[in-house]
Design a protein around this motif. Sequence first.
Motif, short mmCIF file in Angstrom:
data_model
loop_
_atom_site.label_atom_id
_atom_site.label_comp_id
_atom_site.label_asym_id
_atom_site.label_seq_id
_atom_site.Cartn_x
_atom_site.Cartn_y
_atom_site.Cartn_z
N HIS A 1 53.59 23.53 53.99
CA HIS A 1 52.66 23.67 52.87
C HIS A 1 51.62 24.76 53.13
N LEU A 2 51.41 25.14 54.40
CA LEU A 2 50.43 26.17 54.70
C LEU A 2 50.93 27.57 54.33
N GLU A 3 52.25 27.75 54.36
CA GLU A 3 52.81 29.08 54.12
C GLU A 3 52.49 29.63 52.74
N PRO A 4 52.75 28.88 51.64
CA PRO A 4 52.39 29.43 50.32
C PRO A 4 50.89 29.62 50.15
N MET A 5 50.09 28.78 50.82
CA MET A 5 48.64 28.96 50.73
C MET A 5 48.23 30.31 51.31
N VAL A 6 48.76 30.63 52.50
CA VAL A 6 48.43 31.90 53.14
C VAL A 6 48.95 33.07 52.32
N LEU A 7 50.18 32.95 51.82
CA LEU A 7 50.75 34.02 51.02
C LEU A 7 49.93 34.25 49.75
N GLY A 8 49.52 33.15 49.09
CA GLY A 8 48.74 33.29 47.88
C GLY A 8 47.39 33.94 48.13
N VAL A 9 46.69 33.48 49.17
CA VAL A 9 45.39 34.07 49.49
C VAL A 9 45.54 35.53 49.88
N ASN A 10 46.57 35.83 50.67
CA ASN A 10 46.80 37.22 51.07
C ASN A 10 47.04 38.11 49.86
N GLY A 11 47.91 37.63 48.95
CA GLY A 11 48.19 38.42 47.75
C GLY A 11 46.95 38.62 46.90
N LEU A 12 46.14 37.56 46.76
CA LEU A 12 44.90 37.68 45.98
C LEU A 12 43.93 38.66 46.62
N LEU A 13 43.84 38.63 47.95
CA LEU A 13 42.94 39.56 48.63
C LEU A 13 43.40 41.02 48.47
N LEU A 14 44.72 41.23 48.58
CA LEU A 14 45.23 42.59 48.40
C LEU A 14 44.96 43.10 46.98
N THR A 15 45.21 42.23 46.00
CA THR A 15 44.93 42.62 44.62
C THR A 15 43.44 42.83 44.39
N GLY A 16 42.64 41.92 44.92
CA GLY A 16 41.19 42.05 44.77
C GLY A 16 40.65 43.31 45.41
N ALA A 17 41.20 43.67 46.58
CA ALA A 17 40.76 44.90 47.23
C ALA A 17 41.08 46.12 46.38
N ALA A 18 42.28 46.11 45.78
CA ALA A 18 42.65 47.25 44.94
C ALA A 18 41.78 47.31 43.68
N VAL A 19 41.48 46.14 43.10
CA VAL A 19 40.61 46.12 41.93
C VAL A 19 39.22 46.63 42.29
N TYR A 20 38.72 46.20 43.45
CA TYR A 20 37.40 46.65 43.89
C TYR A 20 37.39 48.17 44.12
N ALA A 21 38.48 48.68 44.74
CA ALA A 21 38.56 50.13 44.96
C ALA A 21 38.57 50.88 43.63
N PHE A 22 39.26 50.34 42.63
CA PHE A 22 39.31 50.99 41.32
C PHE A 22 37.92 51.02 40.68
N ILE A 23 37.22 49.89 40.73
CA ILE A 23 35.88 49.83 40.15
C ILE A 23 34.95 50.80 40.87
N THR A 24 35.07 50.84 42.19
CA THR A 24 34.24 51.76 42.98
C THR A 24 34.53 53.21 42.62
N ALA A 25 35.82 53.54 42.45
CA ALA A 25 36.18 54.91 42.10
C ALA A 25 35.59 55.29 40.74
N ILE A 26 35.65 54.37 39.78
CA ILE A 26 35.07 54.66 38.47
C ILE A 26 33.55 54.88 38.61
N GLY A 27 32.92 54.04 39.42
CA GLY A 27 31.48 54.21 39.62
C GLY A 27 31.13 55.55 40.23
N VAL A 28 31.92 55.99 41.20
CA VAL A 28 31.67 57.30 41.83
C VAL A 28 31.88 58.43 40.81
#
Length: 319
Positions: free
Chosen positions: A92-119
């Motif tokens: 049961h830990l495996e999908p939890m880690v995969l889900g959090v990892n995927g969310l963090l990767l997506t969140g990082a990309a979203v944050y980078a996009f917002i930062t780029a627009i701000g710059v």
Amino acid sequence: MSSGSRRSGFRPDTEAGALRLSIAATVVVSALGIGFGLLSGSFSIVFDGVYSLVDGVMTSVALLVANLIAASTAAGAGGRRLVQRFTMGFWHLEPMVLGVNGLLLTGAAVYAFITAIGVLLSGGRALNFDQAIVYAVLTLSICLGMGLLGLRTNRRLKSDFVALDAKGWLMSGAITASLLVAFVVGVAVEGTELAWISPYIDPTVLALVCLVIIPIPIATIRRALADILLITPADLKAQVDDVARAIVAQYGFVDHRAYVARVGRGRQIELAFIVPAGAPPRPLEDWDRLRDEIGAHIGHDTPDRWLTIVFTTDVEWAD
């Protein structure tokens, strides 16, 4: 631990070895990103280093979970102790880690996009392109090498952890490649009438790449959520039902009930067969042989299969 076993710990032909190697490479990339980012004055490079660091932390968690799963299904005193404390396993830990990892990767990309627009809206950012190019070339080589190595290794391992890790490396490589293009173009326009675009090159390319890579982990997140919510996989349910119906017809049972779930690499299957009331008694050895037969028909008899088979005359026990 001997020196030979320590070296074998970083061999990419095992899941744990591939993840350890990835963690070591991530530390190098993160140090390069933060160091060169501060020297060149590039927020994008600093972000790339921090992104790699976050990915490395999640890979470390994935390695821990992979080791726990392997230890709990292995023979020996260590495996027995884990099973005594965690009788339902660690799948049961495996999908939890995969889900959090995927969310963090997506969140990082979203944050980078917002930062780029701000710059972009703030007039861009001046960079030391020479130092930035050195960083981009080194990092891109590492990212592509690790990503391709992970994909090749996972053809045999078929590990969700290694697959997501390789995807993360390729995503990092895409970001770094966009930065490299931006830095090269920035050097090319210096001293020309197009020099005014130089501060805008980096955030523009970064924003475009983020738009491309943001959807990449969505499939992993969706599958992780399905595993966490115990959504029945249609293909596994159909296979188990086919086997159960054949057994019902062959042995004259009344009906069956099948409950299946996929939890990470684990396959959980519960089968209940409804036996006619008043049927002649059979030795327990016969029922065990029948369980073995059913298990063989279902297949995939590995430590990651959790199979429970019961026989009853009471439908309520099956439902």
